[in-house]
Design a protein around this motif. Structure first.
Motif, short mmCIF file in Angstrom:
data_model
loop_
_atom_site.label_atom_id
_atom_site.label_comp_id
_atom_site.label_asym_id
_atom_site.label_seq_id
_atom_site.Cartn_x
_atom_site.Cartn_y
_atom_site.Cartn_z
N ILE A 89 8.00 -16.47 1.59
CA ILE A 89 7.15 -15.58 2.42
C ILE A 89 7.18 -16.04 3.88
O ILE A 89 7.34 -15.24 4.80
N HIS A 90 7.04 -17.37 4.08
CA HIS A 90 6.92 -17.87 5.44
C HIS A 90 8.26 -18.06 6.13
O HIS A 90 8.31 -18.17 7.35
N TRP A 91 9.33 -18.14 5.38
CA TRP A 91 10.62 -18.50 5.97
C TRP A 91 11.73 -17.66 5.31
O TRP A 91 12.69 -18.21 4.76
N PRO A 92 11.60 -16.33 5.37
CA PRO A 92 12.50 -15.47 4.59
C PRO A 92 13.96 -15.47 5.05
O PRO A 92 14.85 -15.18 4.26
N ASN A 93 14.20 -15.82 6.33
CA ASN A 93 15.58 -15.76 6.82
C ASN A 93 16.43 -16.93 6.33
O ASN A 93 17.65 -16.83 6.28
N ASP A 94 15.79 -18.06 6.04
CA ASP A 94 16.56 -19.25 5.65
C ASP A 94 16.48 -19.59 4.17
O ASP A 94 17.38 -20.21 3.62
N CYS A 109 10.99 -13.29 -9.29
CA CYS A 109 9.75 -13.37 -8.49
C CYS A 109 10.09 -13.47 -7.00
O CYS A 109 9.49 -12.79 -6.18
N THR A 110 11.05 -14.34 -6.67
CA THR A 110 11.40 -14.54 -5.26
C THR A 110 12.07 -13.30 -4.69
O THR A 110 11.87 -12.97 -3.53
N GLY A 111 12.88 -12.62 -5.52
CA GLY A 111 13.52 -11.39 -5.07
C GLY A 111 12.49 -10.36 -4.67
O GLY A 111 12.59 -9.74 -3.61
N ALA A 112 11.45 -10.22 -5.50
CA ALA A 112 10.38 -9.26 -5.19
C ALA A 112 9.66 -9.65 -3.91
O ALA A 112 9.39 -8.81 -3.05
N ILE A 113 9.38 -10.97 -3.78
CA ILE A 113 8.69 -11.45 -2.56
C ILE A 113 9.58 -11.24 -1.33
O ILE A 113 9.12 -10.82 -0.27
N ALA A 114 10.90 -11.55 -1.48
CA ALA A 114 11.81 -11.43 -0.34
C ALA A 114 11.91 -9.98 0.13
O ALA A 114 11.99 -9.71 1.33
N LEU A 115 11.90 -9.04 -0.83
CA LEU A 115 11.97 -7.62 -0.46
C LEU A 115 10.73 -7.21 0.35
O LEU A 115 10.81 -6.34 1.21
N LEU A 116 9.60 -7.87 0.03
CA LEU A 116 8.34 -7.49 0.69
C LEU A 116 7.95 -8.47 1.81
O LEU A 116 6.88 -8.34 2.39
N SER A 117 8.83 -9.45 2.09
CA SER A 117 8.41 -10.54 2.98
C SER A 117 8.04 -10.08 4.38
O SER A 117 7.16 -10.65 5.01
N ARG A 118 8.70 -9.03 4.89
CA ARG A 118 8.38 -8.53 6.24
C ARG A 118 6.93 -8.08 6.33
O ARG A 118 6.29 -8.21 7.36
N TRP A 119 6.44 -7.50 5.23
CA TRP A 119 5.05 -7.01 5.20
C TRP A 119 4.11 -8.11 4.71
O TRP A 119 3.00 -8.22 5.21
N ALA A 120 4.59 -8.90 3.77
CA ALA A 120 3.72 -9.92 3.15
C ALA A 120 3.16 -10.89 4.17
O ALA A 120 2.02 -11.37 4.04
N LYS A 121 3.95 -11.18 5.21
CA LYS A 121 3.52 -12.11 6.25
C LYS A 121 2.23 -11.67 6.93
O LYS A 121 1.45 -12.48 7.38
N TYR A 122 2.05 -10.35 7.03
CA TYR A 122 0.91 -9.82 7.78
C TYR A 122 -0.29 -9.51 6.87
O TYR A 122 -1.29 -9.00 7.35
N LEU A 123 -0.15 -9.79 5.60
CA LEU A 123 -1.29 -9.56 4.69
C LEU A 123 -2.29 -10.70 4.81
O LEU A 123 -1.93 -11.80 5.22
N SER A 124 -3.55 -10.40 4.43
CA SER A 124 -4.56 -11.48 4.44
C SER A 124 -4.29 -12.42 3.27
O SER A 124 -3.51 -12.08 2.36
N MET A 125 -4.96 -13.56 3.29
CA MET A 125 -4.74 -14.55 2.21
C MET A 125 -5.05 -13.95 0.83
O MET A 125 -4.29 -14.14 -0.12
N LEU A 126 -6.17 -13.21 0.76
CA LEU A 126 -6.57 -12.62 -0.52
C LEU A 126 -5.53 -11.59 -0.98
O LEU A 126 -5.14 -11.57 -2.16
N GLN A 127 -5.04 -10.79 -0.04
CA GLN A 127 -4.04 -9.77 -0.39
C GLN A 127 -2.74 -10.44 -0.86
O GLN A 127 -2.10 -9.99 -1.80
N ARG A 128 -2.39 -11.54 -0.17
CA ARG A 128 -1.16 -12.26 -0.58
C ARG A 128 -1.33 -12.86 -1.97
O ARG A 128 -0.42 -12.83 -2.79
N ALA A 129 -2.54 -13.42 -2.21
CA ALA A 129 -2.81 -14.01 -3.54
C ALA A 129 -2.71 -12.93 -4.62
O ALA A 129 -2.15 -13.17 -5.69
N LEU A 130 -3.22 -11.74 -4.31
CA LEU A 130 -3.16 -10.63 -5.28
C LEU A 130 -1.71 -10.19 -5.51
O LEU A 130 -1.30 -9.91 -6.63
N LEU A 131 -0.93 -10.15 -4.42
CA LEU A 131 0.49 -9.76 -4.52
C LEU A 131 1.25 -10.76 -5.40
O LEU A 131 1.99 -10.37 -6.32
N VAL A 132 1.02 -12.07 -5.13
CA VAL A 132 1.68 -13.12 -5.92
C VAL A 132 1.27 -12.99 -7.39
O VAL A 132 2.12 -13.05 -8.30
#
Lengths: 281, 158
Positions: free
Chosen positions: B46-51, B82-105
């Motif tokens: 989530i925090h480092w999707p390019n690398d 799991c990582t594939g799903a997160i990577a697909l959403l990583s551009r948006w996931a970065k801007y979610l709140s902590m609670l929203q990210r926890a729910l997404l995970v």
């Protein structure tokens, strides 16, 4: 926008390739033993991590021992002295019974009972995978441990050794879903197979006919058939028996005798057939 | 943190996750324990999707398979999905709140765990699916700590 879509399609391609590789790896690992050396190498490299992971438990044990009041230690000492006396008395009776049993077996020309010796060992790691019931002990080839060796705790059978390294070994517990153990009912000698089902507090008894003489509370011991486990060690107690209409066999739940997920100090069993280097009686 | 230290940061969090994964627990706690390695991998992606992406997740999955004595490839697949799903959403996931990210995970872990359990049940193997809600809840509770740790350790951009 175009970048986003090209990035997504490249990601999906990678996802597909890696998923296919994972499936191939699972097939190779399930049906061949080509990848087993990798387990052994990584296991040795990961030893320090297992040691670090055990630190909280050791600290907890140490602190519990350090802050025990004197009165508690004295009462424990008194209780252990009494228990020791009782067990010595029972042991004398056992020796007498064993000698009598041996005489009777000679009369019947039966094989002599094997005298088992044991080696004390400590658990140094538990499988973190809840569906795979294994544990790591602090004895290895240097102590004469071998694959297939039975493992006990103070209450009953725990499992068998499946991997041996120089200074540590891995044991498969009787509650693992891939484990089966020949048992018999202590009361009447009825034979069956106790299988694990990935629950630390339950075993299942297989292939017992609805007409068989088995009751709740019956004690089960290892039957010694199959040649792996010595006969006569406690395995568990029958907890529940369900006879469902139309089923060929009873559904029987067993409460294991051994404290599978709690025991820290265990015993490795050597029968007189085994090479028992380093074993103590 | 300088980018030269990025490997050390990733390595340290992974070692911490391995130690937490290997820590012996008794009773139901062993079944409820969150998959710390998976959570750490997802946080890094989530925090480092390019690398860090699919191959990183697959490598850690392989390590997990060996350490936890699972069939090789099992965790590789779970970590990759799991990582594939997160990577697909990583551009948006970065801007979610902590609670929203926890729910997404939690949602992604639940979907993959249900798929995994279905395969186990199909082959007649124990799946521990009844413990899944507690495991997901504990994973959600652990997530904020892992997310914050990774956010602090990630190299500064630019």
């Amino acid at each position: 926008m175009r970048n986003v879509f090209s990035r997504s399609s490249s990601l999906l391609r990678k996802l597909l390739v890696v998923t296919l590789l994972a499936v191939m790896l699972m097939i190779v690992d399930s049906f061949t033993s080509w990848l087993k050396p990798a387990y052994s190498t990584v296991d040795n490299l990961a030893r320090p991590l297992y040691w670090i992971a055990n630190i909280p438990l050791r600290v907890q044990e140490w602190s519990a021992n350090s802050v025990t009041p004197r009165s508690e230690i004295e009462s424990d000492n008194l209780r252990l002295t009494k228990e020791s006396l009782i067990y010595h008395g029972q042991l004398q009776r056992m020796s007498d019974l064993a000698a009598e049993n041996l005489r009777l077996r000679r009369l019947l020309n039966a094989t002599e009972l094997l005298q088992d010796s044991v080696l004390v060992t400590e658990v140094i790691g538990v499988s973190a995978n809840p569906l795979r019931h294994t544990l790591t002990i602090d004895r290895g080839t240097a102590d004469g441990v071998f694959v297939g060796q039975p493992l006990l705790d103070a209450e009953g059978l725990m499992g068998q050794i499946i991997e041996v390294h120089k200074r540590h070994s891995t044991a498969l517990l009787i509650t693992d879903s891939s484990h089966a153990l020949p048992v018999q009912v202590l009361r009447n000698g009825l034979r069956s197979i106790a299988e694990g089902n990935a629950d630390y507090n339950r075993l299942n008894l297989k292939f017992v006919s609805p007409t068989a003489d088995i009751r709740e509370g019956d004690e089960l011991v290892s039957s010694g058939l199959g040649g792996l486990y010595p006969a006569g060690y406690p395995v568990g107690t029958v907890l529940s028996i369900v006879n469902e209409l139309g089923d060929s066999f009873l559904k029987i739940d067993i409460d294991p005798s051994a404290e599978i997920d709690r025991s820290r100090h265990l015993l490795l069993v050597y029968t007189s057939r085994d090479s028992a280097a380093g074993a103590t009686q | 943190m300088e980018s030269d230290n990025r490997g050390v940061a990733v390595g340290l969090t992974l070692v911490l996750a391995v130690v937490l994964s290997l820590m012996p627990l008794s009773g139901d706690w062993i079944v409820w324990k969150p998959n710390f390695l998976l959570l750490v991998v997802m946080a890094w992606v989530i925090h480092w999707p390019n690398d860090l992406g699919i191959f990183f997740a697959a490598s850690v999955g392989l390590l997990s398979d060996i350490l936890l004595r699972m069939t090789l490839g099992h965790s590789v697949m779970v970590f990759t999905l799991c990582t594939g799903a997160i990577a697909l959403l990583s551009r948006w996931a970065k801007y979610l709140s902590m609670l929203q990210r926890a729910l997404l995970v939690a949602l992604i872990i639940t979907v993959v765990a249900v798929l995994e359990a279905s395969v186990f049940i199909f082959y007649g193997r124990p799946s521990a699916i009844e413990h899944l809600p507690m495991k997901i809840l504990l994973s959600m509770l652990a997530w904020p700590f892992i997310d914050r740790l990774v956010a602090r350790l990630q190299p500064k951009q630019g």
